[in-house]
Design a protein around this motif. Sequence first.
Motif, PDB file in Angstrom:
ATOM      1  N   GLN A 173       2.511   1.735  -3.384  1.00 55.90           N
ATOM      2  CA  GLN A 173       1.561   2.209  -4.392  1.00 55.90           C
ATOM      3  C   GLN A 173       1.385   3.721  -4.295  1.00 55.90           C
ATOM      4  O   GLN A 173       1.217   4.411  -5.303  1.00 55.90           O
ATOM      5  CB  GLN A 173       0.217   1.506  -4.217  1.00 55.90           C
ATOM      6  CG  GLN A 173      -0.792   1.806  -5.321  1.00 55.90           C
ATOM      7  CD  GLN A 173      -2.059   0.994  -5.158  1.00 55.90           C
ATOM      8  OE1 GLN A 173      -2.434   0.595  -4.052  1.00 55.90           O
ATOM      9  NE2 GLN A 173      -2.730   0.736  -6.263  1.00 55.90           N
ATOM     10  N   ARG A 174       1.456   4.248  -3.068  1.00 55.67           N
ATOM     11  CA  ARG A 174       1.308   5.691  -2.865  1.00 55.67           C
ATOM     12  C   ARG A 174       2.544   6.458  -3.310  1.00 55.67           C
ATOM     13  O   ARG A 174       2.450   7.636  -3.662  1.00 55.67           O
ATOM     14  CB  ARG A 174       1.035   5.981  -1.385  1.00 55.67           C
ATOM     15  CG  ARG A 174      -0.339   5.562  -0.902  1.00 55.67           C
ATOM     16  CD  ARG A 174      -0.466   5.776   0.604  1.00 55.67           C
ATOM     17  NE  ARG A 174      -0.169   7.151   1.003  1.00 55.67           N
ATOM     18  CZ  ARG A 174      -0.005   7.536   2.271  1.00 55.67           C
ATOM     19  NH1 ARG A 174      -0.093   6.641   3.251  1.00 55.67           N
ATOM     20  NH2 ARG A 174       0.254   8.806   2.555  1.00 55.67           N
TER      21      ARG A 174
ATOM     22  N   PRO B  31       5.231   5.722  -5.899  1.00 58.39           N
ATOM     23  CA  PRO B  31       5.805   4.876  -6.964  1.00 58.39           C
ATOM     24  C   PRO B  31       7.216   5.270  -7.376  1.00 58.39           C
ATOM     25  O   PRO B  31       7.877   4.517  -8.094  1.00 58.39           O
ATOM     26  CB  PRO B  31       4.814   5.063  -8.123  1.00 58.39           C
ATOM     27  CG  PRO B  31       4.160   6.382  -7.866  1.00 58.39           C
ATOM     28  CD  PRO B  31       4.066   6.492  -6.375  1.00 58.39           C
TER      29      PRO B  31
ATOM     30  N   GLU C 278       0.828  -1.202   0.000  1.00 53.95           N
ATOM     31  CA  GLU C 278       0.000   0.000   0.000  1.00 53.95           C
ATOM     32  C   GLU C 278       0.868   1.261   0.000  1.00 53.95           C
ATOM     33  O   GLU C 278       0.581   2.221  -0.733  1.00 53.95           O
ATOM     34  CB  GLU C 278      -0.913  -0.018   1.222  1.00 53.95           C
ATOM     35  CG  GLU C 278      -1.812   1.192   1.342  1.00 53.95           C
ATOM     36  CD  GLU C 278      -2.716   1.119   2.565  1.00 53.95           C
ATOM     37  OE1 GLU C 278      -3.176   2.193   3.004  1.00 53.95           O
ATOM     38  OE2 GLU C 278      -2.953   0.006   3.071  1.00 53.95           O
TER      39      GLU C 278
END
Length: 312
Positions: free
Chosen positions: A204-205, A207, A201
């Motif tokens: 993903q925030r 990259p 997570e």
Amino acid sequence: MLDSFGREVNYLRVSLTQRCDLNCLYCGAACPDTAELTADEIEILVRAFAGVGITKVRLTGGEPLLRRDLPEIAARIRAISEIKTVALTTNGVCLAEKACALRQAGVDAVNVSLDALDPAVYRRLTGRNALSQVLAGIDAAIKAGFRKVRLNAVLIRGENDAEAAALIDFAKNHPVDLRFIELMPFSEQGKNDALVVKAAEVLQRFPFLTPLPSEATEGVAKYYAAPGFRGRVGFISPVSEKFCASCSRIRLLSTGEVRPCLAYDTAFDLKPFLRDETRLRQEIEKAILAKPAGHAFGCDYGNIHAMNKIGG
């Protein structure tokens, strides 16, 4: 020494006290004062562990800086020929005034807990308005010349997960390793799986973080970097990507008990054998052979204890 699953156990975490000057949400209720091993007893025990293959020692708590004899303890351990690394994990509140003495005593590396850079969030998480002292301690540790200065951050959904950006920015601007450690079930918050913020997570925030080759990493953390960063960003994922198959550690509590795994009740009391070198070694070997194949985070919380009682 190899445990019963063929893992080499060479890493000892020594909890010096259950006392702490913070009261963090994920650590469990504050502990009352308990009897603590003396510096002499700690030296005897670490020498015995070194005799069965321990080469790395990490001093933990509670908060180890509350021990006035911490530099002496560190120096005694560093003088044991088999011990190649002495490290410290601290909340950093008192680190600024003690960093130089600890480095001179032979401490090689320091891990500092830093779960937020917003003073209000930090106070809510820890129960104390001490962020400025911790930041001063980190600065002092960098200047003292420790081989590694690492920051440990535990993200809790809805509490401090919004702090990830500021923490990553701190690693961009300082020569430190920032490690996000998954929330473990050592408190009521930790037993709520919905509050666990997993590495995937966070990545993903952000990259722009790119993985470093495996040879550039140490221990159980997976490290990432980005252009222009002075530090690295790492992830330790004991819940979603457990690393029990390569676990090399064992824990000595401040009471004299040794625990093969932080997740279970199994413990061996070493204090009765402090003056019996043969029996002491036998008990340590029994403890190492009692290491389980792995923990059961995520499905069984029956044997979980507060983190400040077991030294992390």
